[in-house]
Write a protein that holds these residues in place. Sequence first.
Motif, PDB file in Angstrom:
ATOM      1  N   TYR A 170       7.757  -3.123  -7.740  1.00 28.56           N
ATOM      2  CA  TYR A 170       7.235  -3.362  -9.097  1.00 28.56           C
ATOM      3  C   TYR A 170       6.653  -2.092  -9.732  1.00 28.56           C
ATOM      4  N   LYS A 171       6.971  -0.926  -9.117  1.00 30.35           N
ATOM      5  CA  LYS A 171       6.577   0.375  -9.670  1.00 30.35           C
ATOM      6  C   LYS A 171       5.074   0.472  -9.939  1.00 30.35           C
ATOM      7  N   LEU A 172       4.306   0.115  -8.932  1.00 30.79           N
ATOM      8  CA  LEU A 172       2.850   0.192  -9.041  1.00 30.79           C
ATOM      9  C   LEU A 172       2.377   1.490  -8.397  1.00 30.79           C
ATOM     10  N   PRO A 173       1.227   2.021  -8.828  1.00 26.10           N
ATOM     11  CA  PRO A 173       0.790   3.320  -8.301  1.00 26.10           C
ATOM     12  C   PRO A 173       0.470   3.285  -6.796  1.00 26.10           C
ATOM     13  N   ILE A 174       0.799   4.393  -6.142  1.00 22.52           N
ATOM     14  CA  ILE A 174       0.575   4.525  -4.696  1.00 22.52           C
ATOM     15  C   ILE A 174      -0.296   5.758  -4.480  1.00 22.52           C
ATOM     16  N   ASN A 175      -1.531   5.575  -4.056  1.00 19.44           N
ATOM     17  CA  ASN A 175      -2.441   6.712  -3.884  1.00 19.44           C
ATOM     18  C   ASN A 175      -2.859   6.867  -2.426  1.00 19.44           C
ATOM     19  N   GLN A 176      -2.580   8.028  -1.869  1.00 21.55           N
ATOM     20  CA  GLN A 176      -2.976   8.264  -0.485  1.00 21.55           C
ATOM     21  C   GLN A 176      -4.474   8.531  -0.413  1.00 21.55           C
ATOM     22  N   VAL A 177      -5.145   7.832   0.525  1.00 16.24           N
ATOM     23  CA  VAL A 177      -6.579   8.101   0.719  1.00 16.24           C
ATOM     24  C   VAL A 177      -6.930   8.357   2.186  1.00 16.24           C
ATOM     25  N   THR A 210     -14.238   9.631   9.106  1.00 10.43           N
ATOM     26  CA  THR A 210     -13.192   8.894   9.815  1.00 10.43           C
ATOM     27  C   THR A 210     -13.124   7.481   9.236  1.00 10.43           C
ATOM     28  N   SER A 211     -11.977   6.834   9.438  1.00  8.59           N
ATOM     29  CA  SER A 211     -11.800   5.473   8.928  1.00  8.59           C
ATOM     30  C   SER A 211     -12.906   4.559   9.432  1.00  8.59           C
ATOM     31  N   GLU A 212     -13.238   4.728  10.701  1.00  7.95           N
ATOM     32  CA  GLU A 212     -14.210   3.833  11.314  1.00  7.95           C
ATOM     33  C   GLU A 212     -15.577   3.944  10.631  1.00  7.95           C
ATOM     34  N   GLN A 213     -16.029   5.187  10.399  1.00  7.23           N
ATOM     35  CA  GLN A 213     -17.313   5.375   9.708  1.00  7.23           C
ATOM     36  C   GLN A 213     -17.223   4.823   8.293  1.00  7.23           C
ATOM     37  N   ALA A 214     -16.108   5.124   7.648  1.00  2.00           N
ATOM     38  CA  ALA A 214     -15.993   4.812   6.219  1.00  2.00           C
ATOM     39  C   ALA A 214     -15.966   3.316   5.945  1.00  2.00           C
ATOM     40  N   ARG A 215     -15.421   2.530   6.876  1.00  2.00           N
ATOM     41  CA  ARG A 215     -15.353   1.080   6.650  1.00  2.00           C
ATOM     42  C   ARG A 215     -16.737   0.524   6.353  1.00  2.00           C
ATOM     43  N   LYS A 216     -17.702   0.983   7.150  1.00  2.00           N
ATOM     44  CA  LYS A 216     -19.064   0.488   6.976  1.00  2.00           C
ATOM     45  C   LYS A 216     -19.685   1.059   5.698  1.00  2.00           C
ATOM     46  N   LYS A 217     -19.558   2.379   5.555  1.00  2.00           N
ATOM     47  CA  LYS A 217     -20.221   3.070   4.433  1.00  2.00           C
ATOM     48  C   LYS A 217     -19.685   2.591   3.085  1.00  2.00           C
ATOM     49  N   ARG A 253      -9.646  -3.137   6.096  1.00  2.00           N
ATOM     50  CA  ARG A 253      -9.502  -1.707   5.826  1.00  2.00           C
ATOM     51  C   ARG A 253     -10.304  -1.261   4.606  1.00  2.00           C
ATOM     52  N   ALA A 254     -11.603  -1.523   4.649  1.00  2.00           N
ATOM     53  CA  ALA A 254     -12.460  -1.097   3.546  1.00  2.00           C
ATOM     54  C   ALA A 254     -12.408   0.416   3.374  1.00  2.00           C
ATOM     55  N   ASP A 255     -12.033   1.134   4.431  1.00  2.00           N
ATOM     56  CA  ASP A 255     -11.927   2.598   4.343  1.00  2.00           C
ATOM     57  C   ASP A 255     -10.872   3.031   3.326  1.00  2.00           C
ATOM     58  N   THR A 256      -9.951   2.117   2.981  1.00  2.00           N
ATOM     59  CA  THR A 256      -8.875   2.494   2.053  1.00  2.00           C
ATOM     60  C   THR A 256      -9.162   2.041   0.627  1.00  2.00           C
ATOM     61  N   LEU A 257     -10.390   1.595   0.369  1.00  2.00           N
ATOM     62  CA  LEU A 257     -10.706   0.974  -0.925  1.00  2.00           C
ATOM     63  C   LEU A 257     -10.349   1.864  -2.132  1.00  2.00           C
ATOM     64  N   PHE A 258     -10.571   3.184  -2.008  1.00  2.00           N
ATOM     65  CA  PHE A 258     -10.245   4.084  -3.117  1.00  2.00           C
ATOM     66  C   PHE A 258      -8.743   4.085  -3.421  1.00  2.00           C
ATOM     67  N   GLY A 259      -7.956   3.623  -2.466  1.00  2.00           N
ATOM     68  CA  GLY A 259      -6.506   3.596  -2.666  1.00  2.00           C
ATOM     69  C   GLY A 259      -6.004   2.245  -3.150  1.00  2.00           C
ATOM     70  N   ALA A 260      -6.930   1.319  -3.426  1.00  2.00           N
ATOM     71  CA  ALA A 260      -6.514  -0.015  -3.891  1.00  2.00           C
ATOM     72  C   ALA A 260      -6.077   0.094  -5.342  1.00  2.00           C
ATOM     73  N   THR A 261      -4.790  -0.120  -5.594  1.00  2.00           N
ATOM     74  CA  THR A 261      -4.273   0.108  -6.945  1.00  2.00           C
ATOM     75  C   THR A 261      -3.895  -1.178  -7.665  1.00  2.00           C
ATOM     76  N   TYR A 262      -4.007  -2.308  -6.983  1.00  2.00           N
ATOM     77  CA  TYR A 262      -3.872  -3.606  -7.638  1.00  2.00           C
ATOM     78  C   TYR A 262      -4.450  -4.674  -6.722  1.00  2.00           C
ATOM     79  N   VAL A 263      -4.596  -5.879  -7.264  1.00  2.00           N
ATOM     80  CA  VAL A 263      -5.146  -6.985  -6.491  1.00  2.00           C
ATOM     81  C   VAL A 263      -4.133  -8.114  -6.516  1.00  2.00           C
ATOM     82  N   VAL A 264      -3.981  -8.803  -5.357  1.00  2.00           N
ATOM     83  CA  VAL A 264      -3.026  -9.910  -5.310  1.00  2.00           C
ATOM     84  C   VAL A 264      -3.736 -11.202  -4.910  1.00  2.00           C
ATOM     85  N   LEU A 265      -3.494 -12.243  -5.689  1.00  2.00           N
ATOM     86  CA  LEU A 265      -4.043 -13.560  -5.366  1.00  2.00           C
ATOM     87  C   LEU A 265      -2.945 -14.434  -4.789  1.00  2.00           C
TER      88      LEU A 265
END
Length: 963
Positions: A356-363, A541-548, A249-261
Amino acid sequence: MKNEYNHLKIEKKWQNEWEKKKIYQAKNGFKGKKFYGLIEFPYPSGSGLHVGHIRSNTAMDVITRKRRMEGYNVLYPIGWDAFGLPTENYAIKTGLNPEKVTKINTGVFRRQLKAGGFGFDWSREIDTTDPKYFKWTQWIFLQMYKKGLAYKKKTEINWCTSCKIGLANEEVVAGVCERCGGKVVKKEKEQWMLAITKYADRLDKDLDKVNYLEKIKIQQRNWIGKSEGSEIEFSVKNLNEKIKVFTTRADTLFGATYVVLAPEHELVEKLKSQITNWNEVENYIKEVKNKTDIDRTAEDKEKTGVELKGIKAINPANDEEISVWIADYVLASYGTGAVMAVPAHDERDYEFAKKYKLPINQVIIDVTHDKKNPPKDGLEEIKRNTVIIFLKNRENNQYALLNWHGSLEGITTGIMGGVEEGETFEEAVFKEIKEEASISDIKIIKKLKWITSAKYCASHKNQNRLAIACGYLAEVNNINNQGLISEEEKNKHTLVWVNEKDVLNNLTPDHQILIWNQLLNESALVNDGILMNSNQFNNMTSEQARKKITEFVGGKIVTKYKLRDWVFSRQRYWGEPIPIIHCEKCGYVPVPEKDLPVLLPKVKSYQPTDNGESPLANILKWVNTTCPKCKGKAKRETDTMPNWAGSSWYFLRYVDPKNNKEFASKKALKYWIGKGVDWYNGGMEHTTLHLLYSRFWHKFLYDLKLVPMSEPYMKRTSHGMILAEEGEKMSKSRGNVINPDEIIKLYGADTLRLYEMFIGPFDQAVSWSTESIIGPRRFLEKVWKIGEKIGSSRSNLGITRGSTSSRQSYSATFQTLLHKTIKKVSEDIENMNFNTAVSSMMILVNEMEKQDVAKKDFEMFLQILSPFSPHIAEELWYLLGNKKSIHTSSWPKWDKSKIKEDKIKIAVQVNGKVRSEVIIDKDSDENLVKNLVLNLVSLKPWIENKQIKKFIYVPGRIVNIVV
RNA sequence: GCCGGGGUGGCGUAAUGGUAGCCGCGCUCGACUCAAAAUCGAGUCUCGCAAGAGGUGGAAGUUCAAGUCUUCUCCCCGGCACCA
C-alpha cells in the motif's frame, strides 16, 4: 504329545480366569505403595476400536503390569468419553436415541478391549453420559459459576445457511458445510465462557513442577503464549479517542508509520461518521467475516486491508501524523485488537507497507556478532563506518570476492573498507574498489536500504569493533580498464570472481551474508539491535529502549497471553445440559445442587432449531420451569457443554466411581492422587486443549481445597499414531481401517500387542503393516516350543542333553545374555522404548533355540515377556508347574555379577577409518593398549613408514591413530 | 503462516559423539516334501573379481572421530481453540 500354540483357546481361558480372580482390581485399603497409570479414555465411536488404541493401551498395560509385579497397588482404569458430535450426527441421521447408540458402541469397545487382554480394573468403569457421572460435571461448573469463572459473552459461531445449524470448525471444509456444501457464515451468539485466562500464569509457571516430556511443555507454553510487552496509546487527531495498541517492540515506536485495527475493533463503528470511505470499509468487514482466523493470519496469503480515510493517528514518540487502517491480519482476540505498524522491523507490516506504499523508516540497526572473532569482554569498543560492496562484472555475471591472507586467513568477503573522516559513503565505495580491485570505471546500482552493523574483535589491535555498514551493489562498466593491483594489496588478499549462486558458498562473515541476502531480496530487520532515528534514545539497545520509550510516552509494561477464554457452550443435544436457569426477574440463576443432575429430556428428534439454538430449545416442556429463587416463570439454559467438560476431571472419579455424596472421597483422592496421577500417557494432539483444560479444572478444584495437589498429572508422555499402510490416516472414507478383531482372531491378542510394541519408536507415527505381524507371531511360536520342551522334560533343571562341561559353558554365556536382557527390558519399559525391549527378547530367544535352557532361567524370561504377551506367558508359567498367576509374581532382578565382562573387543581406526579390531582386558591402561595395537599385523599396511601424530584411546570404546 | 515432531537398505527400524544397518518383514539360494505350505540353514546397503571405495534428504561447519553437535536449506507429518 505336543500341543500346538492355540491362541484362541488360551486367551479366552485366561481372560475369564483373571476376571474371576479379580487380579487386576486395585486394592481399596489405601495402604502401601500405589501406582496410578492413566490412558486417555476412548470416545466410543461407531467404527469400533482403532489399532492405535491397542498401541497406547498396551504401553500403559506393560508399565502397570510391571509395577504390579514390583509390588505396587496398581490402579489402571478405563471408561468412556461418550458425549460428542459424531454420535449426535448419527442420531440426527437415523433418529436413533444417542443414549442407545452410546450403549451399543461402548458394548463393542468393552468386548474388544477385553479381547485385548488389558489389565484394566473394570469394576471402576465410568461413562461421562451417565447421569450419576455428569451430575458432578454440572456440579463443578456451578462451583465455577459461583466463583465468577463462568460468564456469558457474545462470540461468533459457524452457521450453515442451508442446514440452519451451528457447525464445529471441523465441519467447515473449505468455507462450506461439510454435509450439504452450503454456505457457512459467522453468526453472533451469546455463549457461556470459562475464564481459563485467569489461570494462565499458573498454568505456565507450574509446568516447572511436573515431569512432562519437554516437547509437551514447550507446546503448552507456546499455546499459553505469555509475552511481556507494552500498552501504548495513539491519540486520534482532532477527536477525543485513543487507540490502544499492544506491542512487544516498544523500542521501534519511532518507526511506527501507521496503525492497524482489527476489522471487528469497536472504534471502527465509533468513528463511522468521520470515515470518508465507509462503503469500502463496510464491504471489507463483511468479507472478513467469512474467513477463519487461520486463513486470516496465514502468511502465504497476501495481506489485505483498507485505510480509514479521514482518520489520522498521532505517533506519541515523535508526534507525527500517521494513517489508520483495518486489516484482517490483526486479530481482535489478541492483545488490544490493534497494532502499531513498524514496517522496517516486522515482516507482516513490511509486506503490507510495500503493497500500500506506506512509509518505511529504519529505527533499529541490526547487530551481527561475528562467530569466528567474537567481541571479547573488557576491551574498548571502537565504532567505524564501513562500506561493503558486491561488484558485478556484467559480461559474465560474476562477482568480486576477496580471499584474505595473514591474520584473516580463511575469510572471504566482498570488497570492503572504512569510511575516512570527511569522506562520503559513495566516495569510499569508489576508493575501495580502486584499491582492492584496481577498477575505476564502475557504477553503483543499488544501495541497501538498511544500515547494519557487526561486532567483532580485531585481535591484532586488541580492540572490539562495531562496524556500521552500508551495503552496495556495483557494476563494472569496462573490465578492460582493470589496472594492476598493488603488491601491498596482493599481500593482504586475492581477488576472485565467482558466479552469483556461489557467492553464498564462499562468503564467510555472517554480517556480509545478511547484506548479500538483503541486497538480492530486501526484507524487514526483525532482530533486536541498536536504536537510530529515535532522538534521545539513539544508540540504546533494544532491550533498554523498550522500557525507556514506554515510560516516555506514558505507556505501561504489561504481560499478555495468547490463551483465550474457553467457549463452553454448544448448541447441541448430546452433551451435559448447562445447569443454569434464566429468570426474567432474577437473571441467571444456578440450578440448586440438590436438583442435580439436570437430565436430558427424552425426545424423538435431535434436529437443531432453525435459529441457532440447541435442539433442547424446541422441547418446551423441558425448557419451561420455575425460578429456584422467586418461583416465577423461567427457562432452562438450552446450550450443552463441550465434550471436553467430562474429560477434564474423569481421572478423579476413577478413585471412587460409585460415590453419590461427592465426586470422590477425600481419603481416596489423597491416597491415589496425593501427588497427582503417577503416569498419564496420551496423544500429542491433546497437548493443548484437553491437557490444558483438565489442568485448569484441577487447579480450580485445588483452590476450593477439594483435591490435594495443584497439578493433576505428575508425568505425561505421548504416543505416536498408527497410520494405514500407505502412510495416510486410517479412515472409513479411505477404506483403509484395520479391525483389531480380525487380527486377534487370526494371530491372537498376544501377537497383536507384541507387534504394536515392536512396530517402531513409541512416540512416533508409524505405518501399519499386516505383512510384518508374522514376525512377532513366529517369535511367540518359538517361545511356545521352547516352553513345551522344558515343560515336558523330566529333569527339574529343564536340561535334557549335554555334558557337565557344556552345561557350565551354557551357564556362563547364556546367563550373561539373559541378565543383560532382563536389565535392558526393565530399563526400556521405563523409557517407553518398547520396540528395543521386544528386539532384545527376540535376540535372547534366538539364542535359547540353539541350546538347552534351565527351567528357572526360562521362567525369568517368561516374567519379562508377560507384560507384553500376558496370555501365553501365563499358560507356559502354569505348564511349568507354577500355581499362582505370573502377573502377581515378582519382577525378576538382573544379577550384576553375571553381566560383567572382563574382555572386550574394540575397533582400531587409522585416520578415523576402521582398519582392525583388538580384544583387550576391560581396564587395560593406555600404554598397554598402545603397545598391543601398534604391533597388530593387520594394521601394518596402514601405519608402516608413517609418522604417528596422535594416539587416541577411549577406554573400553575405541582406538584412533592419526598418521 | 505460527507452534511441535520427523527424514538411515526394497520396507518397519537399531546405533551413551566412537566398527552405520542390531531385531523383524520381504527377497534369493539350499535342506525337508511327489508337490506346496509351514519349518530349518545360508545370504541380502551400493559400486567392485578383489583389494578397496562410497553411503544416514541437501549444503557448509566443529571434532582425532558426526546418523548423532552447530548454521542454512528442501521435503513429510501433528496441532492451531466448536472433531475427539
